[in-house]
Motif scaffolding. Structure first.
Motif, PDB file in Angstrom:
ATOM      1  N   VAL A  43       1.083  -1.202   0.483  1.00 58.41           N
ATOM      2  CA  VAL A  43      -0.100   0.010  -0.340  1.00 58.41           C
ATOM      3  C   VAL A  43       1.112   1.137   0.055  1.00 58.41           C
ATOM      4  O   VAL A  43       0.709   1.970  -0.492  1.00 58.41           O
ATOM      5  N   MET A  44       2.042   1.585   0.563  1.00 59.30           N
ATOM      6  CA  MET A  44       3.063   2.409   1.387  1.00 59.30           C
ATOM      7  C   MET A  44       3.298   2.571  -0.354  1.00 59.30           C
ATOM      8  O   MET A  44       3.722   4.146  -0.831  1.00 59.30           O
ATOM      9  N   ARG A  45       3.973   1.688  -1.345  1.00 55.38           N
ATOM     10  CA  ARG A  45       4.664   1.963  -2.406  1.00 55.38           C
ATOM     11  C   ARG A  45       3.808   2.172  -3.339  1.00 55.38           C
ATOM     12  O   ARG A  45       4.231   3.409  -4.085  1.00 55.38           O
ATOM     13  N   GLY A  46       2.940   2.089  -3.511  1.00 53.52           N
ATOM     14  CA  GLY A  46       1.500   2.143  -4.168  1.00 53.52           C
ATOM     15  C   GLY A  46       1.588   3.717  -3.878  1.00 53.52           C
ATOM     16  O   GLY A  46       2.131   4.574  -5.380  1.00 53.52           O
ATOM     17  N   ALA A  47       1.508   4.238  -2.732  1.00 49.40           N
ATOM     18  CA  ALA A  47       1.060   5.267  -2.335  1.00 49.40           C
ATOM     19  C   ALA A  47       2.459   6.784  -2.368  1.00 49.40           C
ATOM     20  O   ALA A  47       2.083   7.556  -3.296  1.00 49.40           O
ATOM     21  N   ILE A  48       3.166   6.156  -2.626  1.00 53.40           N
ATOM     22  CA  ILE A  48       4.897   6.779  -2.259  1.00 53.40           C
ATOM     23  C   ILE A  48       4.526   6.625  -4.071  1.00 53.40           C
ATOM     24  O   ILE A  48       5.392   8.099  -4.800  1.00 53.40           O
TER      25      ILE A  48
ATOM     26  N   PRO B 251       4.206  13.131   3.264  1.00 50.82           N
ATOM     27  CA  PRO B 251       3.118  13.791   3.407  1.00 50.82           C
ATOM     28  C   PRO B 251       1.705  14.218   2.770  1.00 50.82           C
ATOM     29  O   PRO B 251       0.400  13.425   2.735  1.00 50.82           O
ATOM     30  N   GLN B 252       2.406  13.775   1.241  1.00 52.94           N
ATOM     31  CA  GLN B 252       1.405  13.757  -0.233  1.00 52.94           C
ATOM     32  C   GLN B 252       1.115  12.549   0.104  1.00 52.94           C
ATOM     33  O   GLN B 252      -0.279  11.700  -0.419  1.00 52.94           O
TER      34      GLN B 252
ATOM     35  N   MET C  97      -2.550   6.351   1.308  1.00 55.36           N
ATOM     36  CA  MET C  97      -2.878   5.562   2.341  1.00 55.36           C
ATOM     37  C   MET C  97      -3.661   4.996   3.120  1.00 55.36           C
ATOM     38  O   MET C  97      -3.567   3.917   3.326  1.00 55.36           O
ATOM     39  N   ILE C  98      -4.607   5.994   3.335  1.00 56.13           N
ATOM     40  CA  ILE C  98      -5.287   6.123   4.656  1.00 56.13           C
ATOM     41  C   ILE C  98      -6.173   5.261   4.673  1.00 56.13           C
ATOM     42  O   ILE C  98      -6.660   4.047   5.079  1.00 56.13           O
ATOM     43  N   PRO C  99      -7.049   4.932   3.072  1.00 52.79           N
ATOM     44  CA  PRO C  99      -8.137   4.377   3.168  1.00 52.79           C
ATOM     45  C   PRO C  99      -7.862   2.893   3.047  1.00 52.79           C
ATOM     46  O   PRO C  99      -8.176   2.437   3.477  1.00 52.79           O
ATOM     47  N   PRO C 100      -6.645   2.394   2.353  1.00 56.86           N
ATOM     48  CA  PRO C 100      -6.516   1.230   2.734  1.00 56.86           C
ATOM     49  C   PRO C 100      -6.159   0.923   3.477  1.00 56.86           C
ATOM     50  O   PRO C 100      -5.919  -0.369   4.440  1.00 56.86           O
ATOM     51  N   TRP C 101      -5.128   1.423   4.528  1.00 57.32           N
ATOM     52  CA  TRP C 101      -4.944   1.191   5.732  1.00 57.32           C
ATOM     53  C   TRP C 101      -6.274   0.700   7.285  1.00 57.32           C
ATOM     54  O   TRP C 101      -5.870   0.205   7.715  1.00 57.32           O
ATOM     55  N   GLY C 102      -7.366   1.727   6.063  1.00 59.55           N
ATOM     56  CA  GLY C 102      -8.149   1.124   6.995  1.00 59.55           C
ATOM     57  C   GLY C 102      -8.679   0.209   6.595  1.00 59.55           C
ATOM     58  O   GLY C 102      -9.561  -0.556   7.623  1.00 59.55           O
TER      59      GLY C 102
END
Lengths: 255, 266
Positions: A136-141, A169-170, A175-180
Motif C-alpha cells: 500500500v505504501m509503495r503504491g502511494a509513494i 506527507p502527500q 494511503m489512509i483508506p487502504p490502511w483502514g
C-alpha cells in the motif's frame, strides 16, 4: 419521488449508510440482549474483547512500523537490505497468518526463542498485515508526481529529506483508506490468537458456548462487538482522512 | 561552428562540450556545443522534440548525459569518461554544482502541502542551514518582489496558475543561484496570466546579474528579452544569433520554416 426522510442523516451517502448500520446494530443488540443472558455473558465477553483490542492495537503498530521499514528499504536501501525487505513482504504475504502464528509460538521456542502468547500474537499479525501495508505504501509513494522529486532535487534537497518532508506527507493521504481496510482485516484476524492460548473474544465465546450451549445469544453478541469495533476503526480513519486532506488542500496542483 | 557572440575571454558561466543524450535509440542531444556568458540571457526555441527542455534538465543534473562534458563556471558538472563509459559525478559533487543553478518548471511543481512561504523556506533551511526567521525573512522578501506579499500563507491550491508560477520563481531564487533555468514557464498558463510571470522574469533580468536560460514558445518575449536566441533542431543548435538576426533574417531553412509556422499560429 422518494419521500424526504426526516432525521439526522449524514452529509454524504456513505455517512448515511454508516449511520444506518450503526442504528441497525444497536437495535439488534437491544433485541438480543432483551431476549436473554446478556447480563450473564457480556462481562466475560468484554474481557475477551479487551484482549482482542490489545492484540489489534499492538498488531497495528507493528504493522505500520514494519510496512514503513520494508517500503523504505525496498525503494531506497542498498541491495542486500532491499532483498531482505522483498523477502519479508513475499514471505508474509505468501503464507497464512495462522501458520506464521504457529511458527512464532510453537517453532521458535525450539530454536531457543520463547515469546509470550501476547507477544507472538501481536508480532505475527502485525508482520502479516505489515507485508500488505508495505505494498500500500509503495503504491502511494510512487503515485506522488515525479515533478515533486524533480523540484526537490533542483532545490538540492537530499533524497531522505525529500521523502520525509515532500513525498510522504502527500502519500500519507492516499494511503489512509487502504490502511483502514488492513486495520479491519487485522482486527478480524485476531480471532486466530485463541489458538495460541490467548483468551480473546472468540475464545471466550467458544468457552461460554461449550458450558451453556446458548449459541445464538453468545455469537449474536460476539458478532455485534466485532462489528462495533470495526465501525470504530472506520470512523477513526474517516476523521483522519478529512484532517489530512484539509492540510494537503489538494486541488489545482494535482498532476 | 557555434561561436557565441556574447562570449569573451573570460570563463563562460555555462559550457556544453560535445554533449550527447540518448533515450534508447533516440538521440535527444547530438554533440551539443553551447557557451553562455555570465549574466547572459539566452532564449531557446525550436520544434517539440528538438532537445530544448533536455538542455535544461541535464544542466540541472536531473538527467545524466551519455557523452561530453558540461562545465559550470569552469568546473565540470560531470566526470570525464572512463574506460568505455561515462562515470557520473558522485552525489556530493552534484549537490555542490547544483547549488549554482535554479530551475522553474512548466507545471510549477510546488509542494501542495506547504504554504507559499513554506515552499520558499524548506530548502534554505535544510540545505543552506538558515534559521527559521532568516529563511522566513528571505522568503517574504522574494514573494514580495514577485508581487505576492499578501499571499504568503496561501497554499498552492488557493492560488492561480500565474501566482503559483511566481511562487516557484521565488522558491528557486531563495537558494541564491547564479544561473536560472526557465522551462516553458508560461506554457501551462491561461494566456491572460502569462504577462504577470513574464514581468517578473523581466524585472529579474534587469535587476540582477543572473545568467538565464529559457526554453520558450513566447517569441515576442524572447525577441524583447534575450541577448541571444538559439534555434534547436534535432538535438543541435541549427542557428543562433541576436534576436534581431534570428527573427529578422533567419538563414537556415529549418529556422525559416519554424518561424513561419509559429507566426501563422498567432
Amino acid at each position: 419521488m422518494p419521500a424526504n426522510r426526516t432525521g439526522p442523516t449524514g452529509s454524504s451517502p456513505a455517512a448515511g449508510a454508516l449511520a444506518a448500520v450503526a442504528i441497525l446494530g444497536f437495535a439488534g443488540g437491544l433485541l438480543v440482549s432483551s431476549f436473554a443472558g446478556f447480563r450473564d455473558f457480556l462481562p466475560e465477553l468484554l474481557r475477551g474483547a479487551a484482549t482482542t483490542v490489545q492484540v489489534a492495537a499492538g498488531g497495528s503498530l507493528v504493522a505500520v512500523v514494519a510496512a514503513l521499514l520494508a517500503t523504505t528499504a525496498r525503494l531506497y536501501a542498498p541491495l542486500p537490505l532491499r532483498w531482505l525487505a522483498v523477502a519479508y513482504v513475499e514471505l508474509f504475504r505468501g503464507t497464512s497468518a495462522l501458520v506464521q502464528l504457529f511458527w512464532l509460538f510453537f517453532v521458535l521456542p525450539m530454536l531457543g526463542i520463547s515469546l509470550s502468547p501476547m507477544t507472538a500474537g501481536i508480532a505475527a499479525l502485525g508482520l502479516n498485515i505489515g507485508a500488505y501495508g508495505s505494498e500500500v505504501m509503495r503504491g502511494a509513494i510512487e503515485a506522488v508526481p515525479r515533478g515533486q522529486w524533480e523540484a526537490a532535487s533542483a532545490l538540492n534537497l537530499g533524497r531522505f529529506r525529500t521523502l520525509r518532508r515532500i513525498v510522504l506527507p502527500q502519500a500519507f493521504v492516499a494511503m489512509i483508506p487502504p490502511w483502514g481496510n488492513l486495520f479491519i482485516e487485522l482486527l478480524k484476524a485476531t480471532s486466530l490468537v485463541s489458538l495460541i492460548t490467548l483468551s480473546d473474544l472468540a475464545f471466550k465465546a467458544q468457552q461460554l458456548n461449550q458450558t451453556t450451549l446458548r449459541t445464538v445469544e453468545i455469537f449474536g453478541i460476539v458478532l455485534l462487538i466485532y462489528l462495533a469495533l470495526s465501525l470504530l476503526v472506520t470512523l477513526a480513519m474517516r476523521a483522519l482522512e478529512r484532517r489530512a486532506g484539509r492540510r494537503l488542500l489538494r486541488g489545482k496542483e494535482a498532476r | 561552428m557555434n561561436e557565441s557572440p556574447a562570449s569573451s575571454s573570460e570563463t563562460p558561466m555555462v559550457r556544453f562540450e560535445r554533449v550527447s543524450k540518448r533515450y534508447g535509440a533516440l538521440t535527444v542531444l547530438d554533440q551539443l556545443d553551447l557557451d553562455v556568458a555570465s549574466g547572459e540571457k539566452v532564449a531557446i526555441i525550436g520544434p517539440s522534440g528538438s532537445g530544448k527542455t533536455t538542455v535544461l534538465r541535464v544542466l540541472m543534473a536531473l538527467e545524466r548525459i551519455d557523452d561530453g562534458v558540461i562545465h559550470i563556471d569552469g568546473e565540470p558538472l560531470t566526470h570525464m569518461p572512463q574506460g568505455d563509459g561515462l562515470v557520473p559525478a558522485d552525489a556530493r559533487h552534484l549537490r555542490k554544482m547544483r547549488s549554482h543553478i535554479g530551475m522553474v518548471f512548466q507545471h510549477f511543481n510546488l509542494f501542495p502541502h506547504m504554504s507559499a512561504v513554506q515552499n520558499c523556506m524548506e530548502a534554505p533551511m535544510s540545505v543552506l542551514g538558515l534559521g527559521k526567521e532568516e529563511a522566513h525573512t528571505r522568503a517574504a522578501e522574494l514573494l514580495t518582489m514577485v508581487g505576492l506579499a499578501d499571499k504568503l500563507d496561501h497554499h498552492p491550491a488557493q492560488l492561480s496558475g500565474g501566482q503559483q508560477q511566481r511562487v516557484a520563481i521565488a522558491r528557486a531564487l531563495a537558494m541564491r543561484p547564479r544561473v536560472m533555468l526557465f522551462d516553458e514557464v508560461t506554457s501551462a498558463l491561461d494566456p491572460e496570466l502569462c504577462g504577470e510571470v513574464l514581468n517578473v522574469i523581466r524585472e529579474l533580468g534587469s535587476a540582477h546579474q543572473l545568467t538565464m536560460l529559457m526554453v520558450t514558445h513566447q517569441m515576442g518575449f524572447a525577441r524583447e528579452f534575450a541577448d541571444r536566441v538559439c534555434f534547436f533542431d534535432a538535438g543541435r543548435i541549427a542557428e543562433q544569433g541576436s534576436p534581431e538576426e534570428l527573427f529578422g533574417n533567419p538563414q537556415h531553412e529549418r529556422t525559416q520554416q519554424f518561424l513561419r509556422a509559429v507566426m501563422e499560429a498567432i
